[in-house]
Design a protein around this motif. Structure first.
Motif, PDB file in Angstrom:
ATOM      1  N   UNK A 124       0.811  -1.221   0.000  1.00 20.86           N
ATOM      2  CA  UNK A 124       0.000   0.000   0.000  1.00 20.86           C
ATOM      3  C   UNK A 124       0.844   1.271   0.000  1.00 20.86           C
ATOM      4  N   UNK A 125       2.044   1.241   0.552  1.00 18.98           N
ATOM      5  CA  UNK A 125       2.875   2.451   0.563  1.00 18.98           C
ATOM      6  C   UNK A 125       3.311   2.824  -0.853  1.00 18.98           C
ATOM      7  N   UNK A 126       3.750   1.829  -1.607  1.00 16.04           N
ATOM      8  CA  UNK A 126       4.120   2.087  -3.000  1.00 16.04           C
ATOM      9  C   UNK A 126       2.905   2.576  -3.787  1.00 16.04           C
ATOM     10  N   UNK A 127       1.751   1.978  -3.513  1.00 14.53           N
ATOM     11  CA  UNK A 127       0.532   2.379  -4.213  1.00 14.53           C
ATOM     12  C   UNK A 127       0.166   3.821  -3.892  1.00 14.53           C
ATOM     13  N   UNK A 128       0.338   4.212  -2.637  1.00 14.87           N
ATOM     14  CA  UNK A 128       0.012   5.583  -2.240  1.00 14.87           C
ATOM     15  C   UNK A 128       0.893   6.593  -2.968  1.00 14.87           C
ATOM     16  N   UNK A 129       2.175   6.275  -3.089  1.00 17.67           N
ATOM     17  CA  UNK A 129       3.092   7.181  -3.784  1.00 17.67           C
ATOM     18  C   UNK A 129       2.726   7.293  -5.260  1.00 17.67           C
ATOM     19  N   UNK A 130       2.516   6.147  -5.914  1.00 14.85           N
ATOM     20  CA  UNK A 130       2.207   6.152  -7.348  1.00 14.85           C
ATOM     21  C   UNK A 130       0.890   6.867  -7.631  1.00 14.85           C
ATOM     22  N   UNK A 131      -0.136   6.590  -6.838  1.00 14.35           N
ATOM     23  CA  UNK A 131      -1.434   7.230  -7.076  1.00 14.35           C
ATOM     24  C   UNK A 131      -1.377   8.729  -6.813  1.00 14.35           C
ATOM     25  N   UNK A 132      -0.557   9.142  -5.857  1.00 15.70           N
ATOM     26  CA  UNK A 132      -0.406  10.574  -5.592  1.00 15.70           C
ATOM     27  C   UNK A 132       0.274  11.281  -6.758  1.00 15.70           C
ATOM     28  N   UNK A 133       1.287  10.631  -7.335  1.00 13.45           N
ATOM     29  CA  UNK A 133       1.974  11.212  -8.499  1.00 13.45           C
ATOM     30  C   UNK A 133       1.013  11.329  -9.680  1.00 13.45           C
ATOM     31  N   UNK A 134       0.216  10.293  -9.908  1.00  7.41           N
ATOM     32  CA  UNK A 134      -0.770  10.336 -10.997  1.00  7.41           C
ATOM     33  C   UNK A 134      -1.800  11.432 -10.747  1.00  7.41           C
ATOM     34  N   UNK A 135      -2.221  11.584  -9.507  1.00  5.55           N
ATOM     35  CA  UNK A 135      -3.184  12.633  -9.174  1.00  5.55           C
ATOM     36  C   UNK A 135      -2.608  14.013  -9.467  1.00  5.55           C
TER      37      UNK A 135
END
Length: 244
Positions: A124-135
């Protein structure tokens, strides 16, 4: 070791990787179809066509990369996310401002697959970073925080983090199960060895008893002691004080 191999074969991650590969292909086809059907509405259609061609080649060429955690390297994840971000940002150059405000980006929902790859690979930490960058890229491309954009970003953010968390929990459970299977296998092996040793010792004691009785004298006393030890050991085994 055999227990660990069984756990790996039934790993919950394998269906997730297969689903991710299917998602990437289907969303790539959707992006291509959307580009073809709205080709005449783009301000610079050659940008859209060029990007979608790259997206198609990249998606198909990298399918082996999303077959498992080992092949899905950090370098691949970074490149994959770069492809997604490039498509989001190129939308502003390929389309008009009016269509950008309410329309999809060039990669459309394919971007979600890039984020989900981070979730399945790193949790989930990696997912949070990636989704934040996409946002952040979507906000730059839109130029404003519209309600539909916010809903889409929150959906990707929550879904990717949720999947990443489930993957982490599943990995911990699999490691625990693998360890339990290893302990169980080791315990069974120790019990088997103990039974073999007990049988061998009992046979030796019985033989000493018979030989001592036959020889007489001091050997008879030794045979008597061996017989007592044989009876005591059989009592222990029969009573469950030793593994049987």
């Amino acid at each position: 070791m055999a227990g660990r191999e069984r756990v790996l074969r039934m790993s919950v991650e394998l269906p997730l990787w297969r689903a991710l590969a299917g998602y990437r292909v289907l969303t790539m086809l959707y992006a291509l179809g959307l580009c073809v059907t709205t080709y005449d509405q783009f301000t610079r259609p050659w940008i859209a066509i060029g990007y979608d061609a790259v997206l198609a080649v990249w998606t198909l060429a990298t399918l082996p990369r999303v077959r498992g955690a080992a092949s899905c390297t950090k370098g691949f994840l970074a490149a994959d996310l770069t492809i997604a971000l490039a498509g989001v940002l190129l939308t502003a150059f390929a389309d008009s401002h009016q269509r950008i405000a309410g329309g999809p980006t060039l990669p459309t929902i394919w971007t979600g697959g890039a984020v989900l790859a981070f979730a399945v690979k790193g949790g989930w930490r990696w997912a949070a970073v990636a989704s934040t960058v996409v946002a952040a890229a979507n906000l730059v491309e839109r130029g404003q925080l519209a309600r539909d954009t916010l809903h889409s970003l929150i959906l990707v953010w929550v879904a990717s983090i949720g999947i990443g968390y489930v993957v982490e929990v599943a990995r911990v459970s699999e490691r625990t199960l693998a360890r339990a299977l290893e302990i169980q296998a080791a315990t069974r092996e120790r019990e088997r060895l103990a039974r073999d040793i007990h049988d061998s010792v009992l046979q030796v004691l019985a033989m000493v008893k018979r030989r001592g009785t036959a020889l007489g004298g001091e050997a008879a006393e030794l045979g008597r002691l061996a017989g007592e030890q044989e009876v005591a050991l059989r009592t222990l085994v029969a009573g469950g004080l030793l593994p049987v």
